[in-house]
Scaffold this motif. Structure first.
Motif, PDB file in Angstrom:
ATOM      1  N   ALA A  29      32.145  18.703 107.198  1.00 51.59           N
ATOM      2  CA  ALA A  29      32.779  17.965 108.360  1.00 51.59           C
ATOM      3  C   ALA A  29      33.509  19.098 109.181  1.00 51.59           C
ATOM      4  CB  ALA A  29      34.070  17.062 107.773  1.00 51.59           C
ATOM      5  N   ASP A  30      34.046  20.049 108.757  1.00 51.09           N
ATOM      6  CA  ASP A  30      34.965  21.134 109.676  1.00 51.09           C
ATOM      7  C   ASP A  30      33.826  21.717 110.546  1.00 51.09           C
ATOM      8  OD1 ASP A  30      37.107  20.776 108.402  1.00 51.09           O
ATOM      9  OD2 ASP A  30      37.127  22.368 106.991  1.00 51.09           O
ATOM     10  N   GLU A  31      32.667  22.227 110.141  1.00 54.02           N
ATOM     11  CA  GLU A  31      31.547  22.864 111.155  1.00 54.02           C
ATOM     12  C   GLU A  31      31.170  21.645 112.256  1.00 54.02           C
ATOM     13  OE1 GLU A  31      30.150  25.615 111.542  1.00 54.02           O
ATOM     14  OE2 GLU A  31      31.237  26.846 109.871  1.00 54.02           O
ATOM     15  N   LEU A  32      31.087  20.734 111.753  1.00 53.46           N
ATOM     16  CA  LEU A  32      30.761  19.426 112.700  1.00 53.46           C
ATOM     17  C   LEU A  32      31.821  19.268 113.607  1.00 53.46           C
ATOM     18  CD1 LEU A  32      28.835  17.404 113.515  1.00 53.46           C
ATOM     19  CD2 LEU A  32      29.464  15.822 111.881  1.00 53.46           C
ATOM     20  N   ARG A  33      33.020  19.220 113.309  1.00 51.14           N
ATOM     21  CA  ARG A  33      34.255  18.777 114.155  1.00 51.14           C
ATOM     22  C   ARG A  33      34.282  19.815 115.215  1.00 51.14           C
ATOM     23  NH1 ARG A  33      37.725  19.005 110.584  1.00 51.14           N
ATOM     24  NH2 ARG A  33      37.357  16.788 109.769  1.00 51.14           N
ATOM     25  N   ALA A  34      34.039  21.392 114.762  1.00 55.08           N
ATOM     26  CA  ALA A  34      34.059  22.140 115.789  1.00 55.08           C
ATOM     27  C   ALA A  34      32.909  22.158 116.906  1.00 55.08           C
ATOM     28  CB  ALA A  34      33.893  23.646 115.137  1.00 55.08           C
ATOM     29  N   ALA A  35      31.707  21.861 116.426  1.00 56.66           N
ATOM     30  CA  ALA A  35      30.628  21.503 117.054  1.00 56.66           C
ATOM     31  C   ALA A  35      30.884  20.560 118.057  1.00 56.66           C
ATOM     32  CB  ALA A  35      29.240  21.151 116.294  1.00 56.66           C
TER      33      ALA A  35
END
Length: 426
Positions: free
Chosen positions: A184-190
């Motif tokens: 989720a964190d990587e996706l949120r940043a993307a």
């Protein structure tokens, strides 16, 4: 609608699809007390409703009309205090270059002040996945599946990025599975980067339910999300974790009594389900030519159902795609659709007035016509019969329904559905 959110777009069956996801929950979390509304309600939602869905028959209408309807639904949902809005469309995208998914998504995003909005039609439970921006049905690219022959929206390209870009006025982003798989964190940043690039709608890959749960977690604070019904798998968990809703759910009320099945879908799945049902139950196959020309009427449907009371009778107008195209060429697409929908709507109304209590309907357009004729305004969502298909009951508890899109359900779906509606499914 006490603390939760939610949704709109396509047809009655499409709304039931995502309603089922919300009521069932996912990721170890229970679902929400979910009510489906047929059109924009004229009154407030029940205070006990935790997730409300406004079903609009907007899939195939011009973009301007779809935007107008959708914004009206959005306004009502916000009046109920909804905290998150989901624009749900078909898990097979069902679009043309002139389609309305892009315009509606952009219009709602503008109202809610958002960019970097997830667009993910994946629904692994029904065999729909998105990889490198391409939509798959099972292990087959969308344009090689039966959807390439869809009479209204033939899907001739599996790359949904191209479809969405053709419909959209603003840049469309893309996030690959390699990013989604990192959590989720990587996706949120993307997604934040996509927003910075002024990309309003962002196609996001998803192969499994775990991917959809990650998307849900990444969107915990997002005011707006778009996708197929699978996009809602992780959303109830967000609301429960935040203490915004209680875990109590409205109980589905099974209904005893006479049952029947009406099938207007021409999908390969429905054709196989009819053939399976016919092995043990009476089936009346109506010639569409005679329906259009007036040789077959609702009286024929009523007579067949009542003569076969207690035997799970099924009445079908379903035909293989080639036959459907020939009929449409001969009479006109709208004429054929109107004749079938009117027949089933009239028959269903008469049967319910005569005491029918359980009704299964296959086909999105047919389901909408039947529900409208019956004057159904809202439905309480019950247990899942098949992925994407719940049992539902009218709020007065007098009628139980199973309404499904043509491509959904097990081969023995019809018998399963009638049993689920009376609470006897295994």
């Amino acid at each position: 609608m006490r603390h939760a959110y939610r949704r709109h777009r396509g047809r009655l069956t499409g709304a039931s699809d995502i309603a089922n996801t919300l009521a069932k929950g996912g990721g170890g979390a229970p679902g929400l007390a979910t009510t489906q509304f047929l059109g924009v309600p004229s009154r407030p939602a029940d205070p006990e409703c935790q997730a409300g869905l406004v079903a609009l028959k907007s899939r195939s209408i011009p973009a301007g009309e779809a935007v107008e309807q959708s914004l009206a639904a959005l306004a009502w949902l916000r009046q109920q205090g909804c905290l998150q809005i989901v624009f749900k469309y078909c898990s097979t995208f069902d679009a043309t270059a002139e389609g309305n998914i892009g315009p509606v998504g952009e219009a709602i995003a503008a109202e809610l002040g958002g960019r970097g909005v997830v667009a993910c039609p994946a629904f692994p439970g029904a065999g729909r996945s998105v990889y490198m921006g391409n939509l798959f049905v099972g292990d087959v690219p969308l344009n090689e599946s039966s959807l390439r022959h869809h009479p209204l929206t033939p899907m001739t390209d599996s790359d949904i990025r191209r479809w969405l870009r053709a419909q959209s006025s603003q840049p469309v982003g893309f996030i690959p599975w390699t990013t989604v798989s990192k959590g989720a964190d990587e996706l949120r940043a993307a997604l934040a980067k996509c927003a910075a690039y002024c990309e309003t709608l962002v196609i996001v890959d998803a192969l499994t339910d775990e991917d959809l749960l990650a998307i849900g977690e990444a969107c915990v604070e997002a005011p707006f999300i778009t996708g197929g019904s699978g996009i809602a798998i992780g959303l109830p968990r967000n609301f429960l974790r935040a203490g915004l809703v209680e875990t109590a759910q409205r109980t589905f009320r099974p209904v005893q009594g006479r049952g029947a099945i009406l099938a207007g879908s021409c999908s390969q799945a429905t054709l196989a389900q009819i053939a399976e049902h016919e092995r043990a139950h009476p089936v009346l196959r109506l010639p569409v030519v005679e329906i259009v020309e007036g040789g077959v009427t609702a009286a024929d449907v009523i007579d067949f159902v009542e003569r076969n009371e207690g035997r799970a009778p099924l009445v079908s107008t379903s035909q293989p795609p080639g036959v459907v195209r020939a009929l449409q060429a001969r009479f006109g697409t709208e004429v054929v659709a109107h004749a079938i929908d009117s027949l089933f709507a009239e028959a269903a109304t008469a049967l319910v007035s005569r005491g029918l209590r359980r009704l299964v309907v296959a086909g999105g357009e047919t389901s909408g016509a039947v529900a409208s004729a019956l004057g159904v305004e809202s439905l309480d969502i019950g247990p899942e019969i098949a992925p994407g298909v719940p049992a539902v009951s009218t709020q007065n508890g007098r009628l139980a329904l199973a309404i499904k899109s043509g491509n959904f359900g097990q081969v023995d779906f019809f018998a399963r559905a009638l049993a689920a509606l009376e609470g006897t499914a295994g």
